[in-house]
Design a protein around this motif. Structure first.
Motif, short mmCIF file in Angstrom:
data_model
loop_
_atom_site.label_atom_id
_atom_site.label_comp_id
_atom_site.label_asym_id
_atom_site.label_seq_id
_atom_site.Cartn_x
_atom_site.Cartn_y
_atom_site.Cartn_z
N SER A 44 0.76 -1.13 0.08
CA SER A 44 0.16 0.08 -0.09
C SER A 44 0.95 1.19 0.07
CB SER A 44 -0.76 -0.11 1.16
OG SER A 44 -1.65 -1.05 1.23
N LEU A 45 0.25 2.47 -0.41
CA LEU A 45 1.28 3.57 -0.56
C LEU A 45 1.53 3.94 0.71
CD1 LEU A 45 1.63 5.62 -2.68
CD2 LEU A 45 -0.22 7.01 -1.65
N GLY A 46 3.05 4.10 0.84
CA GLY A 46 3.74 4.43 2.02
C GLY A 46 3.86 3.45 3.02
N GLN A 47 3.63 2.27 2.57
CA GLN A 47 3.77 1.08 3.31
C GLN A 47 4.92 0.01 2.92
OE1 GLN A 47 2.06 0.65 6.49
NE2 GLN A 47 1.34 2.84 5.91
N GLY A 48 5.48 -0.87 3.80
CA GLY A 48 6.13 -1.79 2.82
C GLY A 48 5.36 -2.85 2.42
N LEU A 49 6.06 -4.18 2.12
CA LEU A 49 5.40 -5.25 1.81
C LEU A 49 4.51 -5.97 2.72
CD1 LEU A 49 7.33 -4.30 -0.73
CD2 LEU A 49 7.37 -6.78 -1.11
N GLU A 50 3.54 -6.14 2.73
CA GLU A 50 2.73 -6.83 3.81
C GLU A 50 2.45 -8.31 3.31
OE1 GLU A 50 -1.13 -5.34 4.15
OE2 GLU A 50 -1.66 -6.87 5.68
N PHE A 51 2.96 -9.27 3.81
CA PHE A 51 2.91 -10.63 3.67
C PHE A 51 1.44 -11.15 3.74
CE2 PHE A 51 4.05 -15.11 3.67
CZ PHE A 51 2.99 -15.63 4.50
N LEU A 52 1.07 -11.85 2.80
CA LEU A 52 -0.40 -12.35 2.62
C LEU A 52 -0.48 -13.97 2.81
CD1 LEU A 52 -1.93 -10.00 -0.25
CD2 LEU A 52 -1.82 -9.79 2.29
N ILE A 53 0.32 -14.40 1.90
CA ILE A 53 0.37 -16.10 2.13
C ILE A 53 1.32 -16.65 1.55
CG2 ILE A 53 -1.16 -16.03 0.00
CD1 ILE A 53 -2.62 -18.46 1.29
N TYR A 54 1.77 -17.82 1.96
CA TYR A 54 2.79 -18.45 1.30
C TYR A 54 2.42 -20.12 0.82
CZ TYR A 54 7.05 -21.83 1.94
OH TYR A 54 7.75 -22.95 1.78
N PHE A 55 2.84 -20.45 -0.35
CA PHE A 55 2.34 -21.59 -0.71
C PHE A 55 3.77 -22.46 -0.94
CE2 PHE A 55 -1.82 -21.83 -2.16
CZ PHE A 55 -2.08 -20.46 -2.05
N GLN A 56 3.86 -23.72 -0.62
CA GLN A 56 5.02 -24.59 -1.07
C GLN A 56 4.21 -25.78 -1.70
OE1 GLN A 56 8.21 -24.47 -0.52
NE2 GLN A 56 8.26 -26.28 -1.71
N GLY A 57 4.48 -25.83 -3.02
CA GLY A 57 3.76 -26.59 -3.93
C GLY A 57 2.44 -26.12 -4.00
N ASN A 58 1.37 -27.03 -3.80
CA ASN A 58 -0.32 -26.70 -3.73
C ASN A 58 -0.56 -25.96 -2.39
OD1 ASN A 58 -0.08 -26.84 -6.68
ND2 ASN A 58 -0.85 -28.89 -6.45
N SER A 59 0.10 -26.54 -1.56
CA SER A 59 -0.45 -26.15 -0.06
C SER A 59 0.09 -25.00 0.70
CB SER A 59 0.08 -27.33 0.91
OG SER A 59 1.38 -27.51 1.14
N ALA A 60 -0.61 -24.43 1.51
CA ALA A 60 -0.57 -23.07 1.86
C ALA A 60 -0.24 -23.31 3.44
CB ALA A 60 -1.55 -22.05 1.63
N PRO A 61 0.74 -23.44 4.09
CA PRO A 61 0.94 -23.63 5.32
C PRO A 61 1.10 -22.31 6.20
CG PRO A 61 3.26 -23.85 4.14
CD PRO A 61 2.29 -23.70 3.05
N ASP A 62 0.92 -21.43 5.69
CA ASP A 62 0.55 -20.21 6.43
C ASP A 62 -0.05 -19.25 5.47
OD1 ASP A 62 3.27 -17.78 7.85
OD2 ASP A 62 0.80 -17.75 7.81
N LYS A 63 -1.22 -18.85 6.13
CA LYS A 63 -2.43 -17.93 5.66
C LYS A 63 -2.45 -16.75 6.41
CE LYS A 63 -4.89 -21.76 3.38
NZ LYS A 63 -6.33 -22.52 3.31
N SER A 64 -1.53 -16.59 7.39
CA SER A 64 -1.77 -15.67 8.37
C SER A 64 -2.05 -14.40 8.19
CB SER A 64 -0.81 -15.93 9.71
OG SER A 64 0.50 -15.73 9.09
N GLY A 65 -1.38 -13.94 7.02
CA GLY A 65 -1.38 -12.56 6.49
C GLY A 65 -2.64 -12.15 5.73
N LEU A 66 -3.55 -13.10 5.29
CA LEU A 66 -4.73 -12.63 4.84
C LEU A 66 -5.58 -11.76 5.76
CD1 LEU A 66 -5.66 -15.88 3.12
CD2 LEU A 66 -4.51 -14.12 2.08
N PRO A 67 -5.98 -10.56 5.11
CA PRO A 67 -6.46 -9.57 5.94
C PRO A 67 -7.94 -9.80 6.70
CG PRO A 67 -5.86 -8.65 4.05
CD PRO A 67 -5.66 -10.11 3.97
N SER A 68 -8.56 -10.53 5.80
CA SER A 68 -9.94 -10.94 6.19
C SER A 68 -10.33 -12.27 5.55
CB SER A 68 -10.96 -9.73 5.82
OG SER A 68 -11.12 -9.71 4.65
N ASP A 69 -11.62 -12.84 5.86
CA ASP A 69 -12.13 -14.05 5.19
C ASP A 69 -12.86 -13.61 3.52
OD1 ASP A 69 -15.41 -14.13 7.01
OD2 ASP A 69 -14.43 -12.54 5.73
N ARG A 70 -12.48 -12.42 3.31
CA ARG A 70 -12.93 -12.10 1.84
C ARG A 70 -11.70 -12.58 1.00
NH1 ARG A 70 -12.68 -7.10 0.63
NH2 ARG A 70 -11.86 -6.14 2.44
#
Lengths: 114, 112
Positions: free
Chosen positions: A38-64
């Motif tokens: 976002s403007l004036g912000q750094g990079l905000e982590f959203l999600i990481y995939f290793q292969g097809n699986s996402a072991p870390d979804k903690s950065g997703l801001p909401s269930d949308r």
């Protein structure tokens, strides 16, 4: 292609609509990341995939927000019922998955919510 | 929680001036450290990285960074900047996992 490819490069949509952002990682890269800048912000982590699986979804801001990856390659980030605060540049990065290899970034998708 | 601080948000220098951009992180264990650069209209590119060994790391385009473990710092330096170094610079840390934590970036403008 040689690099990480993201599409579309720009997306303008009305508040409340759903959007889907696409990332094509470098061939053979098993790790894939989504970030939001976002403007004036750094990079905000959203999600990481290793292969097809996402072991870390903690950065997703909401269930949308949701993301998936198929075939260990292409990934899509979906934002439902977009809000104005979702306006940002969404960046995708991939890496070989080996610990000492850095990420390679795409050009991003600039999302504007009216 | 891991965090990264870049204290200089905007830096303006004349060509040939020396550059040092600060980066401090919080993480008690082994870290990997990175500097990325984003030139106007381009994607983020890796400038240099530190994994282990010599704490003075040399990267592309004459940049270097020094890892000082006792200070939790990884400052970026260049002895003589050029107009083409105008860009935004991001420090990033990865500590023990796959997860990268980025700083908020420093916008560098070099005056010709």
């Amino acid at each position: 292609g040689a690099g990480v490819s993201q599409s579309p490069s720009n997306k303008v949509t009305e508040k409340g609509k759903d959007v889907e952002l696409r990332c094509d990682p470098i061939s053979g890269h098993t790790a894939l990341y989504w970030y939001r800048q976002s403007l004036g912000q750094g990079l905000e982590f959203l999600i990481y995939f290793q292969g097809n699986s996402a072991p870390d979804k903690s950065g997703l801001p909401s269930d949308r927000f949701s993301a998936e990856r198929t075939g260990g390659s292409v990934s899509t980030l979906t934002i439902q019922r977009t809000q104005q605060e979702d306006s940002a540049v969404y960046l995708c990065a991939s890496s070989p998955g080996v610990y000492d290899q850095p990420q390679h970034f795409g050009d991003g998708t600039r999302l504007s919510i009216l | 929680a891991q965090s990264v601080s870049q204290h200089n948000h905007h830096v303006i220098l004349s060509e040939a001036a020396s550059l040092e951009l600060g980066c401090n992180y919080s993480y008690g264990g082994t870290v990997n450290l990175f500097w990325y650069v984003q030139y106007p209209g381009q994607h983020l590119q890796l400038l240099l990285k530190y994994f282990s060994g010599d704490p003075l790391v040399k990267g592309i385009k004459g940049f270097e960074a020094e890892f000082i473990k006792s200070k939790f710092s990884f400052n970026l330096r260049k002895p003589s900047v050029q107009w083409s170094d105008t860009a935004e610079y991001f420090c990033a840390v990865r500590g023990g996992t796959y997860k990268y934590i980025f700083g908020t970036g420093t916008r560098l403008k070099v005056l010709a």
